[in-house]
Design a protein around this motif. Structure first.
Motif, mmCIF file in Angstrom:
data_model
loop_
_atom_site.group_PDB
_atom_site.id
_atom_site.type_symbol
_atom_site.label_atom_id
_atom_site.label_comp_id
_atom_site.label_asym_id
_atom_site.label_seq_id
_atom_site.Cartn_x
_atom_site.Cartn_y
_atom_site.Cartn_z
ATOM 1 N N ARG A 15 0.870 -1.168 0.000
ATOM 2 C CA ARG A 15 0.000 0.000 0.000
ATOM 3 C C ARG A 15 0.908 1.219 0.000
ATOM 4 O O ARG A 15 1.926 1.242 0.686
ATOM 5 N N ILE A 16 0.533 2.229 -0.759
ATOM 6 C CA ILE A 16 1.378 3.407 -0.884
ATOM 7 C C ILE A 16 0.509 4.653 -0.981
ATOM 8 O O ILE A 16 -0.565 4.628 -1.592
ATOM 9 N N LYS A 17 0.965 5.721 -0.369
ATOM 10 C CA LYS A 17 0.234 6.987 -0.441
ATOM 11 C C LYS A 17 0.333 7.537 -1.863
ATOM 12 O O LYS A 17 1.364 7.381 -2.527
ATOM 13 N N PRO A 18 -0.739 8.183 -2.334
ATOM 14 C CA PRO A 18 -0.714 8.719 -3.697
ATOM 15 C C PRO A 18 0.471 9.637 -3.972
ATOM 16 O O PRO A 18 1.064 9.591 -5.055
ATOM 17 N N ARG A 19 0.830 10.453 -2.984
ATOM 18 C CA ARG A 19 1.967 11.373 -3.175
ATOM 19 C C ARG A 19 3.268 10.596 -3.371
ATOM 20 O O ARG A 19 4.088 10.944 -4.223
ATOM 21 N N ASP A 20 3.449 9.538 -2.569
ATOM 22 C CA ASP A 20 4.658 8.720 -2.698
ATOM 23 C C ASP A 20 4.685 7.990 -4.040
ATOM 24 O O ASP A 20 5.732 7.891 -4.680
ATOM 25 N N LYS A 21 3.527 7.496 -4.463
ATOM 26 C CA LYS A 21 3.453 6.812 -5.760
ATOM 27 C C LYS A 21 3.794 7.766 -6.896
ATOM 28 O O LYS A 21 4.532 7.407 -7.818
ATOM 29 N N ARG A 26 7.473 9.499 -11.073
ATOM 30 C CA ARG A 26 8.306 10.543 -11.692
ATOM 31 C C ARG A 26 9.761 10.091 -11.766
ATOM 32 O O ARG A 26 10.428 10.246 -12.792
ATOM 33 N N ALA A 27 10.255 9.528 -10.667
ATOM 34 C CA ALA A 27 11.647 9.074 -10.636
ATOM 35 C C ALA A 27 11.877 7.948 -11.637
ATOM 36 O O ALA A 27 12.906 7.918 -12.320
ATOM 37 N N SER A 28 10.927 7.044 -11.751
ATOM 38 C CA SER A 28 11.106 5.936 -12.699
ATOM 39 C C SER A 28 11.086 6.442 -14.137
ATOM 40 O O SER A 28 11.819 5.921 -14.981
ATOM 41 N N MET A 29 10.274 7.457 -14.408
ATOM 42 C CA MET A 29 10.288 8.039 -15.752
ATOM 43 C C MET A 29 11.627 8.706 -16.030
ATOM 44 O O MET A 29 12.177 8.570 -17.128
ATOM 45 N N LEU A 30 12.168 9.415 -15.046
ATOM 46 C CA LEU A 30 13.470 10.059 -15.220
ATOM 47 C C LEU A 30 14.584 9.030 -15.408
ATOM 48 O O LEU A 30 15.564 9.278 -16.110
ATOM 49 N N ALA A 31 14.415 7.873 -14.783
ATOM 50 C CA ALA A 31 15.398 6.794 -14.929
ATOM 51 C C ALA A 31 15.148 5.976 -16.188
ATOM 52 O O ALA A 31 15.893 5.035 -16.481
ATOM 53 N N PHE A 38 12.212 0.022 -11.273
ATOM 54 C CA PHE A 38 12.783 1.089 -10.454
ATOM 55 C C PHE A 38 12.701 0.734 -8.972
ATOM 56 O O PHE A 38 13.680 0.859 -8.231
ATOM 57 N N ILE A 39 11.528 0.297 -8.527
ATOM 58 C CA ILE A 39 11.336 -0.033 -7.110
ATOM 59 C C ILE A 39 12.233 -1.195 -6.712
ATOM 60 O O ILE A 39 12.899 -1.149 -5.670
ATOM 61 N N ILE A 40 12.290 -2.231 -7.541
ATOM 62 C CA ILE A 40 13.113 -3.396 -7.207
ATOM 63 C C ILE A 40 14.587 -3.021 -7.145
ATOM 64 O O ILE A 40 15.285 -3.356 -6.178
ATOM 65 N N ARG A 41 15.077 -2.310 -8.167
ATOM 66 C CA ARG A 41 16.500 -1.925 -8.166
ATOM 67 C C ARG A 41 16.833 -1.069 -6.945
ATOM 68 O O ARG A 41 17.866 -1.269 -6.308
ATOM 69 N N THR A 42 15.968 -0.106 -6.653
ATOM 70 C CA THR A 42 16.218 0.797 -5.528
ATOM 71 C C THR A 42 16.157 0.064 -4.196
ATOM 72 O O THR A 42 17.022 0.248 -3.328
ATOM 73 N N ALA A 43 15.154 -0.787 -4.025
ATOM 74 C CA ALA A 43 14.999 -1.524 -2.767
ATOM 75 C C ALA A 43 16.134 -2.522 -2.564
ATOM 76 O O ALA A 43 16.673 -2.645 -1.460
#
Length: 92
Positions: A15-21, A26-31, A38-43
């Motif tokens: 579960r994730i807050k809309p702001r965090d999502k 945005r970060a995944s688009m920039l990457a 993106f989430i898997i690589r970062t985590a």
């Protein structure tokens, strides 16, 4: 209480807050990758760094030399050490 790891399930649900999502999107688009990647690589990177930090002990040069000296010439066991050794279960 944490749930046990499930080895046969590659899916993960959070579960994730809309702001965090929105921030992650945005970060995944920039990457230039999708959110899952993106989430898997970062985590995984954060997890590996945390594990490395928890499992690594940094010693000063003086301490490193002392450890090597003790490995080469260990001190004679004192009574507490001998008592601890006697308390260990015997292996067969």
């Amino acid at each position: 209480m944490p749930r046990p790891a499930v080895e046969d399930n590659a899916r993960m649900s959070i579960r994730i807050k809309p702001r965090d999502k929105a921030t992650i999107m945005r970060a995944s688009m920039l990457a230039e990758t999708d959110m899952t990647d993106f989430i898997i690589r970062t985590a995984v990177k954060a997890a590996e760094e945390l594990i490395e930090k928890a499992e690594t002990t940094l010693l000063t040069e003086r301490d490193s030399i002392r450890v090597l000296e003790l490995l080469e010439s260990p001190p004679e066991p004192n009574e507490r050490m001998r008592a601890a050794a006697r308390a260990l279960p015997l292996k067969e």
